[in-house]
Scaffold this motif. Structure first.
Motif, PDB file in Angstrom:
ATOM      1  N   ASN A   1      38.081  31.699  48.659  1.00  0.00           N
ATOM      2  CA  ASN A   1      38.777  32.940  48.293  1.00  0.00           C
ATOM      3  C   ASN A   1      40.171  33.053  48.916  1.00  0.00           C
ATOM      4  O   ASN A   1      41.172  32.970  48.215  1.00  0.00           O
ATOM      5  CB  ASN A   1      37.920  34.152  48.679  1.00  0.00           C
ATOM      6  CG  ASN A   1      38.538  35.461  48.233  1.00  0.00           C
ATOM      7  OD1 ASN A   1      39.079  35.547  47.122  1.00  0.00           O
ATOM      8  ND2 ASN A   1      38.492  36.462  49.083  1.00  0.00           N
TER       9      ASN A   1
ATOM     10  N   ILE B   1      32.082  32.163  44.405  1.00  0.00           N
ATOM     11  CA  ILE B   1      33.056  32.250  45.487  1.00  0.00           C
ATOM     12  C   ILE B   1      32.359  31.800  46.765  1.00  0.00           C
ATOM     13  O   ILE B   1      31.242  32.245  47.059  1.00  0.00           O
ATOM     14  CB  ILE B   1      33.596  33.691  45.631  1.00  0.00           C
ATOM     15  CG1 ILE B   1      34.434  34.037  44.398  1.00  0.00           C
ATOM     16  CG2 ILE B   1      34.402  33.842  46.912  1.00  0.00           C
ATOM     17  CD1 ILE B   1      34.850  35.488  44.335  1.00  0.00           C
TER      18      ILE B   1
ATOM     19  N   SER C   1      33.422  31.795  50.448  1.00  0.00           N
ATOM     20  CA  SER C   1      34.485  32.272  51.324  1.00  0.00           C
ATOM     21  C   SER C   1      34.121  32.132  52.790  1.00  0.00           C
ATOM     22  O   SER C   1      32.964  32.321  53.166  1.00  0.00           O
ATOM     23  CB  SER C   1      34.760  33.753  51.009  1.00  0.00           C
ATOM     24  OG  SER C   1      35.714  34.288  51.904  1.00  0.00           O
TER      25      SER C   1
ATOM     26  N   TYR D   1      37.523  39.251  39.776  1.00  0.00           N
ATOM     27  CA  TYR D   1      37.373  37.830  39.445  1.00  0.00           C
ATOM     28  C   TYR D   1      36.340  37.555  38.349  1.00  0.00           C
ATOM     29  O   TYR D   1      36.200  36.411  37.906  1.00  0.00           O
ATOM     30  CB  TYR D   1      36.939  37.044  40.685  1.00  0.00           C
ATOM     31  CG  TYR D   1      37.882  37.063  41.854  1.00  0.00           C
ATOM     32  CD1 TYR D   1      39.254  36.851  41.687  1.00  0.00           C
ATOM     33  CD2 TYR D   1      37.405  37.266  43.147  1.00  0.00           C
ATOM     34  CE1 TYR D   1      40.108  36.850  42.780  1.00  0.00           C
ATOM     35  CE2 TYR D   1      38.245  37.249  44.244  1.00  0.00           C
ATOM     36  CZ  TYR D   1      39.592  37.048  44.060  1.00  0.00           C
ATOM     37  OH  TYR D   1      40.428  37.031  45.140  1.00  0.00           O
TER      38      TYR D   1
END
Lengths: 351, 351
Positions: free
Chosen positions: B86, B202, B204, B219
């Protein structure tokens, strides 16, 4: 006992579920299974293995409400999250957790490389199929058994071992593949919910990597929608090749209070429907139904000794007491296998 | 340093990313952003904000290979897993991690209930916006900051706080909402992959619960497809109402070697495409590309001081050195923002 100690004990209990009393008392027979009427005589193709009754009606009514656009109970598809326990909810957990059978078979497979096991408990008991002694080895012994059979290898190796085992291992009483000991009504329910825009998750007290290798094929649930207990893992590069090493250390216990925690960790939003069969699922159902709007919680009650097994309050595997006591006041549905399921196991071999 | 200590330190570095040098040197300008040509002049609607070049070609070629039924590189849709870092990959991480801005604002919001913070570090520094002193408070101080602002409340409360904050908080240099500081080419890439049967995740180093509340809106990535660092949580029933209490204790650090571990824990299979921008993503790219068959790894290289920021080897936020050194031999694509991106940020406000 410390919280950590309690959690370790829980893990051991989950994975092994070794109860001498339970082993003797809870063995039902599959021989009386009613043939499935799926797609044949029934005029209604929805949930054909469910008898008409309160449980089936509650499911249909719930799905109708949450999918009716503009209605008061409408839930947009992304929020249609349904969670299912595995052992005793999607497949049989009697006479012992399948993962325990796997662990025992794994000890036998590894024994040639471990001559010391012939004289050392709990391995000796596992090799001899002496479940009573295995249970008596206590937390320390059972932990050793789990770690010896579930850790010390890579994730890829473990996945292959599970795949190979599950392809051939058979239920000790029925002789069927374990993947045929799944509940036909629940397979239909999974498919019905998905056809209505739900994402279906498995939330198992058992090992996450034990369920994933076959959950997509058998249940239609992809690995990323399986939540379970786990050991820690470490990323290593061995001779230029990266692996995930499974460590002999518990990472997470996905049972009881752990289930809502695991759900939040993996899904990040509260389910609107939850399905379980034991008090290990109580908090998952509680968490699910405490949210706003339309909710469904259903408990599979194993009350059919003729077709599967009859057990609840007194059982050490899948004990169900609080759930039975509080279901009515909480608005949870109790589905009776004897009454609500037209058939229990699939009559055709799943893929 | 112990592994545990190292991981705690990492977490603190991730969440705060406080570097006096980095803060001064790495401030790019957004003022020269090229207007997006999306849907206008370009004859090709695919990835319109990517300039023709090696990076765009590599993406198109990869997608073509894995989606071509019967071809040698075909990958069935369920295995089309793509993972995205991210910070610095999907949105700007300069001049400081957005989550640090959140933590500082949270200290300010909580300060009236904590008069003792006025004279106690690192809270005093946070209240005064004194980032240098904040950084100097070290691991212990920064841990205290993170735990005071991210724990001690329920998951639902934290989600609401993040939602409220992200709806109004603005980037210190551009004055735009943080959710407008996302990269238009990467938004297009996410959508393009999904349109080709990919599931996008994602992965992250930041907090999982910090990203989830807005990832779907911004997103198109639902909460269950967000993986990140986390604190431990405990299920509690308070006056009959169940909650998940966020505890001031680290649960998992999803960075560097942690990323493949987090991916396995959440997804349970290896991605075939991975996108990152820093050496914190190195192992994720390595793990992804070490699998068999067609794979894609792409590093976003921040080399555009005019339109965003130029930083790599010397930066303390999003340091990229090993990735640059090894990308060519590993077959990883390095996308230059200056060269490969027609536009950097969206010209219209995301939802």
């Amino acid at each position: 006992m410390t919280s950590h100690g309690r959690r370790r004990l829980l893990f051991v209990a989950i994975v092994t579920g070794l109860m001498t009393v339970g082993l003797v008392l809870n063995q039902g027979s599959d021989s009386a299974a009613t043939p499935s009427s799926a797609g044949a005589a029934s005029p209604d193709p929805v949930l054909p293995s469910w008898n008409d009754g309160a449980a089936r009606t509650a499911i249909l009514s719930f799905v109708d409400r949450v999918t009716r656009a503009g209605g008061p109970g409408f839930v947009p598809p992304p929020a249609r999250i349904a969670v299912f326990d595995n052992d005793g909810t999607l497949w049989s957990e009697q006479p012992m957790y399948v993962q325990l059978a796997f662990a025992i078979d794994r000890v036998k497979a590894l024994a040639p490389s471990h001559p010391e096991w012939a004289g050392s408990q709990p391995f000796k008991a596992a090799l001899e199929g002496d479940l009573e002694t295995l249970a008596a080895s206590g937390e320390r012994g059972l932990s050793a058994l789990v770690m010896a059979t579930h850790a010390g290898i890579t994730s890829e190796e473990f996945e292959r071992i599970v795949q190979d085992w599950i392809a051939t291992a058979r239920h000790p009483k029925t002789g069927r593949l374990y993947t045929e000991m799944v509940y036909q009504p629940m397979l239909e329910l999974l498919a019905y919910l998905r056809a209505n825009g739900f994402k279906t998750f498995i939330v198992s007290g058992g090992g996450i990597e034990f369920v994933r290798p076959w959950a997509e094929r058998v249940y239609g649930v992809p690995p990323e929608q399986v939540i379970g207990s786990s050991v820690k893992a470490r990323y290593e590069v061995r001779n230029g090749r990266p692996v995930l090493a499974r460590l002999p250390e518990i990472n997470f216990i996905n049972d009881e209070e752990g289930k809502p925690v695991g759900i939040q960790q993996h899904i990040g939003r509260r389910p609107i429907a939850a399905f379980g069969n034991s008090d290990g699922d109580f908090q998952m159902l509680e968490w699910t139904t405490a949210g706003p709007g339309t909710r469904l919680a259903l408990i599979v009650h194993h009350d059919d000794d003729a077709r599967e097994a009859a057990y609840d309050r007194a059982s050490h595997i899948g004990r169900l007491a609080r759930g039975l006591d509080e279901a009515a006041t909480r608005g949870w549905v109790v589905a009776s296998i004897a009454r609500d399921w037209k058939t229990v196991f699939p009559t055709t071999t799943p893929k």
